[in-house]
Design a protein around this motif. Structure first.
Motif, PDB file in Angstrom:
ATOM      1  N   ILE A  52       0.679  -1.189   0.019  1.00  0.00           N
ATOM      2  CA  ILE A  52       0.156   0.048   0.140  1.00  0.00           C
ATOM      3  C   ILE A  52       0.869   1.176   0.048  1.00  0.00           C
ATOM      4  O   ILE A  52       0.701   2.175  -0.682  1.00  0.00           O
ATOM      5  CB  ILE A  52      -0.759  -0.040   1.297  1.00  0.00           C
ATOM      6  CG1 ILE A  52      -1.979  -1.058   1.102  1.00  0.00           C
ATOM      7  CG2 ILE A  52      -1.612   1.325   1.267  1.00  0.00           C
ATOM      8  CD1 ILE A  52      -2.985  -1.181   2.194  1.00  0.00           C
ATOM      9  N   THR A  53       1.855   1.345   0.949  1.00  0.00           N
ATOM     10  CA  THR A  53       2.742   2.313   0.868  1.00  0.00           C
ATOM     11  C   THR A  53       3.615   2.657  -0.264  1.00  0.00           C
ATOM     12  O   THR A  53       3.842   3.826  -0.709  1.00  0.00           O
ATOM     13  CB  THR A  53       3.560   2.389   2.155  1.00  0.00           C
ATOM     14  OG1 THR A  53       4.440   1.277   2.242  1.00  0.00           O
ATOM     15  CG2 THR A  53       2.748   2.203   3.444  1.00  0.00           C
ATOM     16  N   ASN A 105       2.491   2.035  -3.479  1.00  0.00           N
ATOM     17  CA  ASN A 105       1.751   2.171  -4.493  1.00  0.00           C
ATOM     18  C   ASN A 105       1.397   3.703  -4.334  1.00  0.00           C
ATOM     19  O   ASN A 105       0.399   4.093  -3.840  1.00  0.00           O
ATOM     20  CB  ASN A 105       0.589   1.315  -4.427  1.00  0.00           C
ATOM     21  CG  ASN A 105      -0.197   1.629  -5.568  1.00  0.00           C
ATOM     22  OD1 ASN A 105       0.085   2.164  -6.736  1.00  0.00           O
ATOM     23  ND2 ASN A 105      -1.468   0.791  -5.850  1.00  0.00           N
ATOM     24  N   THR A 106       2.328   4.582  -4.860  1.00  0.00           N
ATOM     25  CA  THR A 106       2.027   5.947  -4.760  1.00  0.00           C
ATOM     26  C   THR A 106       1.374   6.418  -5.800  1.00  0.00           C
ATOM     27  O   THR A 106       0.743   7.734  -5.819  1.00  0.00           O
ATOM     28  CB  THR A 106       3.388   6.783  -4.626  1.00  0.00           C
ATOM     29  OG1 THR A 106       4.118   6.357  -6.088  1.00  0.00           O
ATOM     30  CG2 THR A 106       4.321   6.473  -3.575  1.00  0.00           C
ATOM     31  N   GLU A 107       0.780   5.530  -6.889  1.00  0.00           N
ATOM     32  CA  GLU A 107       0.090   6.122  -8.043  1.00  0.00           C
ATOM     33  C   GLU A 107      -1.290   6.377  -7.622  1.00  0.00           C
ATOM     34  O   GLU A 107      -1.828   7.268  -8.184  1.00  0.00           O
ATOM     35  CB  GLU A 107       0.047   4.918  -9.056  1.00  0.00           C
ATOM     36  CG  GLU A 107       1.546   4.737  -9.546  1.00  0.00           C
ATOM     37  CD  GLU A 107       1.542   3.528 -10.707  1.00  0.00           C
ATOM     38  OE1 GLU A 107       0.655   2.824 -11.006  1.00  0.00           O
ATOM     39  OE2 GLU A 107       2.622   3.203 -11.107  1.00  0.00           O
ATOM     40  N   SER A 108      -1.721   5.583  -6.559  1.00  0.00           N
ATOM     41  CA  SER A 108      -3.329   5.821  -6.089  1.00  0.00           C
ATOM     42  C   SER A 108      -3.207   6.081  -4.760  1.00  0.00           C
ATOM     43  O   SER A 108      -2.765   5.177  -3.915  1.00  0.00           O
ATOM     44  CB  SER A 108      -4.006   4.554  -6.600  1.00  0.00           C
ATOM     45  OG  SER A 108      -3.443   3.530  -5.877  1.00  0.00           O
ATOM     46  N   ASP A 109      -3.819   7.025  -4.320  1.00  0.00           N
ATOM     47  CA  ASP A 109      -3.922   7.153  -2.847  1.00  0.00           C
ATOM     48  C   ASP A 109      -5.357   6.466  -2.369  1.00  0.00           C
ATOM     49  O   ASP A 109      -6.376   6.572  -2.880  1.00  0.00           O
ATOM     50  CB  ASP A 109      -4.341   8.767  -2.487  1.00  0.00           C
ATOM     51  CG  ASP A 109      -2.971   9.375  -2.937  1.00  0.00           C
ATOM     52  OD1 ASP A 109      -1.941   8.904  -2.482  1.00  0.00           O
ATOM     53  OD2 ASP A 109      -3.330  10.675  -3.330  1.00  0.00           O
ATOM     54  N   VAL A 110      -5.010   5.522  -1.498  1.00  0.00           N
ATOM     55  CA  VAL A 110      -6.264   4.919  -0.871  1.00  0.00           C
ATOM     56  C   VAL A 110      -6.930   5.418   0.329  1.00  0.00           C
ATOM     57  O   VAL A 110      -6.219   5.911   1.164  1.00  0.00           O
ATOM     58  CB  VAL A 110      -5.723   3.254  -0.467  1.00  0.00           C
ATOM     59  CG1 VAL A 110      -6.935   2.702   0.231  1.00  0.00           C
ATOM     60  CG2 VAL A 110      -5.051   2.697  -1.640  1.00  0.00           C
ATOM     61  N   SER A 111      -8.070   5.767   0.115  1.00  0.00           N
ATOM     62  CA  SER A 111      -8.857   6.543   1.236  1.00  0.00           C
ATOM     63  C   SER A 111      -9.365   5.411   2.206  1.00  0.00           C
ATOM     64  O   SER A 111      -9.372   4.239   2.023  1.00  0.00           O
ATOM     65  CB  SER A 111      -9.981   7.166   0.681  1.00  0.00           C
ATOM     66  OG  SER A 111     -11.054   6.205   0.432  1.00  0.00           O
ATOM     67  N   GLU A 169     -11.882   3.248   1.108  1.00  0.00           N
ATOM     68  CA  GLU A 169     -11.590   2.405   0.003  1.00  0.00           C
ATOM     69  C   GLU A 169     -10.550   1.056   0.605  1.00  0.00           C
ATOM     70  O   GLU A 169     -10.476   0.065   0.175  1.00  0.00           O
ATOM     71  CB  GLU A 169     -10.787   2.961  -0.990  1.00  0.00           C
ATOM     72  CG  GLU A 169     -11.566   3.773  -1.746  1.00  0.00           C
ATOM     73  CD  GLU A 169     -10.528   5.045  -2.618  1.00  0.00           C
ATOM     74  OE1 GLU A 169     -11.411   5.164  -3.672  1.00  0.00           O
ATOM     75  OE2 GLU A 169      -9.492   5.030  -2.452  1.00  0.00           O
ATOM     76  N   HIS A 186      -9.600  -2.744  -0.854  1.00  0.00           N
ATOM     77  CA  HIS A 186      -8.247  -2.826  -1.236  1.00  0.00           C
ATOM     78  C   HIS A 186      -7.601  -4.038  -0.581  1.00  0.00           C
ATOM     79  O   HIS A 186      -6.669  -4.740  -1.161  1.00  0.00           O
ATOM     80  CB  HIS A 186      -7.619  -1.356  -0.957  1.00  0.00           C
ATOM     81  CG  HIS A 186      -6.053  -1.258  -1.723  1.00  0.00           C
ATOM     82  ND1 HIS A 186      -6.255  -1.156  -3.053  1.00  0.00           N
ATOM     83  CD2 HIS A 186      -5.049  -1.416  -1.055  1.00  0.00           C
ATOM     84  CE1 HIS A 186      -4.729  -1.040  -3.414  1.00  0.00           C
ATOM     85  NE2 HIS A 186      -3.922  -0.994  -2.252  1.00  0.00           N
TER      86      HIS A 186
END
Length: 152
Positions: free
Chosen positions: A112-113, A115-121, A124, A128
């Motif tokens: 998760i950390t 993967n800077t392309e998508s910010d996970v809220s 979400e 995820h």
């Protein structure tokens, strides 16, 4: 002739034993309540006093607690109702399961950390994590049902 004192006979009151062993008085009372520890004697006023063997017993309890044993398991071992090698084997199995879970969590967090392309809220995140879990296990996972107004 002088009367033997608590200190001359190497007896300790509960507070002194707590200080000597690094636990609280409350913990010692709990150990006594659960049958792990017994006061060696009581004073005329009803105060608990402990001998050197009591201090050793507390150190044994603390060593087994450090290894992750429950008070019930410790009592069984100290009473001779279960063998220490059996307890250690069971604890090793539990530790290996915890390590596997922690490794899986670490890997998820790392993924998760990185993967800077998508910010996970926060909203979400459960989906995820569910998707990541399905990828790593190769099995579909049941989705938790969100409560609706009809469930109250």
């Amino acid at each position: 002739m002088t009367r033997p004192t608590v200190l001359r006979r190497r007896w300790r009151r509960i507070g002194e034993l707590a200080d000597a062993t690094g636990v609280t008085v409350r913990t010692l009372r709990h150990y006594e309540h659960t049958g792990l520890l017994a006061a060696s004697q009581r004073t005329c006023g009803g105060h608990r006093i402990y001998d050197c063997e009591s201090a050793r017993r507390v150190y044994h309890i603390l060593a087994l607690r450090e290894l992750g044993f429950s008070l019930r398991e410790i009592r069984k071992a100290m009473e001779g109702r279960t063998s220490l090698p059996d307890l250690l084997s069971e604890q090793l199995e539990r530790a290996e399961i915890q390590v596997a879970r922690a490794t899986k969590l670490r890997d998820r967090l790392r993924k998760i950390t990185k993967n800077t392309e998508s910010d996970v809220s926060v909203d979400e995140l459960p989906a995820h994590l569910d998707a990541m879990s399905r990828e790593s296990c190769g099995q579909p996972r049941r989705r938790a049902r969100a409560p609706d107004d009809g469930d109250r």
